[in-house]
Each structure stands twice: as structure tokens, then as C-alpha cells.
Design an enzyme around this catalytic site. Structure first.
Site, PDB file in Angstrom:
ATOM      1  N   SER A 101       0.420   4.751  10.218  1.00 49.09           N
ATOM      2  CA  SER A 101      -1.029   4.999  10.241  1.00 49.09           C
ATOM      3  C   SER A 101      -1.472   5.169  11.689  1.00 49.09           C
ATOM      4  CB  SER A 101      -1.781   3.807   9.640  1.00 49.09           C
ATOM      5  OG  SER A 101      -3.174   3.944   9.839  1.00 49.09           O
ATOM      6  N   TYR A 142      -3.662  -4.935   9.531  1.00 48.18           N
ATOM      7  CA  TYR A 142      -3.107  -3.702   8.961  1.00 48.18           C
ATOM      8  C   TYR A 142      -2.448  -2.853  10.053  1.00 48.18           C
ATOM      9  CZ  TYR A 142      -3.076   0.995   6.930  1.00 48.18           C
ATOM     10  OH  TYR A 142      -2.700   2.247   6.493  1.00 48.18           O
TER      11      TYR A 142
HETATM   12  N1  LIG Z   1      -5.462   7.176   2.820  1.00 51.61           N
HETATM   13  C1  LIG Z   1      -5.491   6.981   4.119  1.00 51.61           C
HETATM   14  O1  LIG Z   1      -6.478   7.275   4.813  1.00 51.61           O
HETATM   15  C2  LIG Z   1      -4.296   6.401   4.823  1.00 51.61           C
HETATM   16  C3  LIG Z   1      -4.269   6.443   6.217  1.00 51.61           C
HETATM   17  C4  LIG Z   1      -3.174   5.940   6.893  1.00 51.61           C
HETATM   18  C5  LIG Z   1      -2.111   5.424   6.185  1.00 51.61           C
HETATM   19  N2  LIG Z   1      -2.157   5.364   4.836  1.00 51.61           N
HETATM   20  C6  LIG Z   1      -1.000   4.798   4.142  1.00 51.61           C
HETATM   21  O2  LIG Z   1      -0.521   5.741   3.207  1.00 51.61           O
HETATM   22  C7  LIG Z   1       0.043   5.082   2.091  1.00 51.61           C
HETATM   23  C8  LIG Z   1      -0.598   5.582   0.810  1.00 51.61           C
HETATM   24  O3  LIG Z   1      -2.003   5.543   0.942  1.00 51.61           O
HETATM   25  P1  LIG Z   1      -2.954   5.988  -0.260  1.00 51.61           P
HETATM   26  O4  LIG Z   1      -4.294   6.194   0.333  1.00 51.61           O
HETATM   27  O5  LIG Z   1      -2.313   7.047  -1.061  1.00 51.61           O
HETATM   28  O6  LIG Z   1      -2.960   4.593  -1.058  1.00 51.61           O
HETATM   29  P2  LIG Z   1      -3.393   4.223  -2.559  1.00 51.61           P
HETATM   30  O7  LIG Z   1      -3.911   2.833  -2.481  1.00 51.61           O
HETATM   31  O8  LIG Z   1      -4.227   5.288  -3.155  1.00 51.61           O
HETATM   32  O9  LIG Z   1      -1.998   4.215  -3.328  1.00 51.61           O
HETATM   33  C9  LIG Z   1      -1.011   3.289  -2.977  1.00 51.61           C
HETATM   34  C10 LIG Z   1      -0.082   3.094  -4.158  1.00 51.61           C
HETATM   35  O10 LIG Z   1       0.900   2.126  -3.756  1.00 51.61           O
HETATM   36  C11 LIG Z   1       1.103   1.239  -4.843  1.00 51.61           C
HETATM   37  N3  LIG Z   1       1.608  -0.031  -4.340  1.00 51.61           N
HETATM   38  C12 LIG Z   1       0.934  -0.973  -3.636  1.00 51.61           C
HETATM   39  N4  LIG Z   1       1.728  -2.023  -3.401  1.00 51.61           N
HETATM   40  C13 LIG Z   1       2.926  -1.728  -3.961  1.00 51.61           C
HETATM   41  C14 LIG Z   1       4.149  -2.418  -4.064  1.00 51.61           C
HETATM   42  N5  LIG Z   1       4.297  -3.649  -3.567  1.00 51.61           N
HETATM   43  N6  LIG Z   1       5.186  -1.810  -4.677  1.00 51.61           N
HETATM   44  C15 LIG Z   1       5.045  -0.576  -5.212  1.00 51.61           C
HETATM   45  N7  LIG Z   1       3.899   0.116  -5.186  1.00 51.61           N
HETATM   46  C16 LIG Z   1       2.857  -0.461  -4.557  1.00 51.61           C
HETATM   47  C17 LIG Z   1      -0.250   1.097  -5.516  1.00 51.61           C
HETATM   48  O11 LIG Z   1      -0.111   0.657  -6.851  1.00 51.61           O
HETATM   49  C18 LIG Z   1      -0.779   2.519  -5.408  1.00 51.61           C
HETATM   50  O12 LIG Z   1      -0.445   3.297  -6.529  1.00 51.61           O
HETATM   51  C19 LIG Z   1      -0.145   3.585   2.351  1.00 51.61           C
HETATM   52  O13 LIG Z   1       1.030   3.070   2.954  1.00 51.61           O
HETATM   53  C20 LIG Z   1      -1.287   3.543   3.347  1.00 51.61           C
HETATM   54  O14 LIG Z   1      -1.261   2.384   4.161  1.00 51.61           O
HETATM   55  C21 LIG Z   1      -3.227   5.840   4.135  1.00 51.61           C
END
Ligand SMILES: NC(=O)c1ccc[n+]([C@@H]2O[C@H](COP(=O)([O-])OP(=O)(O)OC[C@H]3O[C@@H](n4cnc5c(N)ncnc54)[C@H](O)[C@@H]3O)[C@@H](O)[C@H]2O)c1
Length: 254
Positions: free
Chosen positions: A148, A158
Site C-alpha cells: 500500500s 496498517y
Molecule cells: N482498496 C484500496 O484502496 C487499497 C489500497 C491499498 C492497498 N489495498 C490492499 O489491497 C488488498 C485488497 O483490498 P480490497 O480493497 O480489494 O479489499 P476488500 O476488503 O474489498 O477485500 C478483501 C478480501 O480479503 C478477504 N480476507 C480478509 N482477511 C482474510 C483472511 N485472513 N484470509 C483470506 N481472505 C481474507 C476478505 O474476506 C475480502 O473478500 C488488501 O490487502 C488491502 O490492504 C487496498
């Protein structure tokens, strides 16, 4: 590989695939010809996401798997070995990133920190160690971790967990390079997934967008494009890198 299906015959394993980036990655990889093993701890949402992609013609299977649970991950990797004989692409995407972790260590508390690091850090370690033997020696084998831009300034719990993901990316790039596995990361900025829209406060969204040097909203396809580059032959000499995709978010930090 043909240009129409550049991932034909490839096997991909995507964590956190029930929604957001993981679902978008699964759709893009299967649309490019790969068979995608979609995994998530949320069984119902995972089955629904896989059914949706299958209905659009994608080749996907779905396995319920919590990345912080060694037994779950071992069983899922064993299923991949049994059904497909090996693995070409691992996307370590599952992560906790709700507002409750975008705060100080003290506010997050020991129990919250253990949960955060179990998923965001140990999850990457557990999945990578379990996948590595299935990927060793396969041409074009590639791991992409999702960090991130919060890992550049790191004022929150985070951000620290995602800084560890950057560290793991360089460590595993060195550790697995000898077996031909490339390991890179993407550091997304603020990307408007359903979870972000539902969970981040308007103040946080406004703060981040004000720091971007590009005015538009980040969308999941921006991260899909980076993933497709890093897993493609175009990146065959790239390993140990973290690619920021955030509209210049960190440039605005001064
Ligand atoms: N959306 C953003 O702006 C953003 C920015 C930077 C980084 N990220 C990172 O990208 C990744 C995905 O983000 P997103 O926005 O698609 O998230 P989201 O919350 O929409 O989806 C995350 C998915 O991961 C699953 N999950 C959570 N814990 C888990 C576990 N222990 N085992 C298996 N599955 C698990 C959840 O059930 C969910 O389906 C994450 O690692 C997040 O930190 C997101």
C-alpha cells in the site's frame, strides 16, 4: 502463449478473491486464459464471486481458505498440486485495511495488532512458503504481493503491516530467485472498491485524494493493469520491486 490468451495453461492462486481487487484479479487472469484458484475466508461471497466469473466464461475454482491459518493454506496448496500439478502465479492480496487499523499502535491495541499482522504479514509468509515448492522451476513463475502507499509514510498500524509486505517482497525475491520465481509488489493508493466506499470516512478519502498529484479517482482496473504487467513476460527481468499505483499520492507528502 498467444496474444489473445497470454496466460493459457497457467495456474493462478488469488487470496482474498471474494470481492474487490482479488475478484478483479481473478476475472482478469481467467479472461486472459489462466485457470484461477480463487480463495477467501468468506465462503459464501467467494462462491458467489466464482459463479459470477464462471457465468461470464472464466475458468475458476473456489476454495475457502484463511491465509493466516497454516492448515487451511496447506490444504488449499495440496488441492492445487493434486488438481493442477503446480502453480505459476500467486497473488497475495488478502488483507485487513478497515478504518480501525488506520490509527496508532495504542489505539489498535495488542489484540487488533496481532490480528492485523497475522493476516497482512503472516498471511503473505504462510502462502508464499506453501506455494514456493509448487512454483519452483516453472517458466514465468511470479508472485505479486499487495502492499500500500500507506507503507511510505507509516503513521498507522496498517502502514507498518504494509511496510513489512515491502520487506517480504525483497526478502522472498532473493530467497526464491534461484528457483526462477520472481516476487514483486504493488502499492496501491486509494482505490475505490466497495469496501473502501463503505468503510473509509469521507474525511480520510478527501485527505488522500488531496495528496494525489493526479486528480481522478483510483479504480480497481488500475491495480489489475499493474498485476498483469508484473506477472507477464514483459516483466521477466523485474524482481524485488514495489510498484506504486496511486496517482502520485506519496509525491504530495513533501
Ligand atoms: N482498496 C484500496 O484502496 C487499497 C489500497 C491499498 C492497498 N489495498 C490492499 O489491497 C488488498 C485488497 O483490498 P480490497 O480493497 O480489494 O479489499 P476488500 O476488503 O474489498 O477485500 C478483501 C478480501 O480479503 C478477504 N480476507 C480478509 N482477511 C482474510 C483472511 N485472513 N484470509 C483470506 N481472505 C481474507 C476478505 O474476506 C475480502 O473478500 C488488501 O490487502 C488491502 O490492504 C487496498
Amino acid at each position: 502463449m498467444t496474444s489473445a490468451t497470454p496466460y493459457a495453461g497457467r495456474i493462478a492462486f488469488v487470496t482474498g478473491a471474494a470481492r474487490g481487487f482479488g475478484k478483479a484479479f481473478s476475472e482478469a487472469l481467467s479472461g486472459s486464459g489462466a485457470h484461477v484458484v480463487m480463495t477467501d475466508r468468506d465462503a459464501d461471497a467467494l462462491q458467489a464471486a466464482a459463479a459470477e466469473i464462471r457465468a461470464r466464461g472464466g475458468r475458476v475454482s473456489a476454495l475457502t481458505c484463511d491465509v493466516s491459518d497454516e492448515g487451511d493454506v496447506a490444504a488449499a496448496m495440496e488441492a492445487v498440486r493434486r488438481d493442477h500439478g503446480g502453480l505459476d502465479i500467486l497473488i497475495n492480496n488478502a488483507g485487513l485495511h478497515s478504518e480501525e487499523y488506520n490509527t496508532t499502535m495504542a489505539n489498535t491495541g495488542i489484540a487488533g495488532l496481532r490480528r492485523l499482522f497475522d493476516v497482512n504479514v503472516m498471511g503473505v509468509i504462510i502462502c508464499t512458503l506453501a506455494a514456493a515448492p509448487l512454483m519452483a522451476g516453472r517458466e514465468g513463475a511470479s508472485i505479486v504481493n499487495i502492499s500500500s502507499t500507506a507503507a511510505y509514510p507509516v503513521p498507522t498500524a496498517y502502514g507498518v503491516s504494509k511496510l513489512a509486505v515491502r520487506g517480504l517482497t525483497t526478502a522472498f525475491a532473493r530467497e526464491l530467485g534461484g528457483s526462477g520465481v520472481r516476487v514483486n509488489a504493488i502499492a496501491p493508493g486509494l482505490i475505490m472498491t466497495d469496501t473502501i466506499r463503505a468503510e473509509l470516512s469521507p474525511q480520510t478519502v478527501a485527505y488522500v485524494q488531496a495528496q494525489q498529484v493526479l486528480g481522478r479517482e483510483g479504480v480497481p482496473q488500475d491495480i489489475v493493469n499493474a498485476m498483469l504487467y508484473l506477472t507477464s513476460p514483459a516483466a521477466s527481468f523485474v524482481t524485488g520491486e514495489t510498484l506504486k499505483v496511486g496517482g502520485g499520492f506519496t509525491l504530495g507528502m513533501g
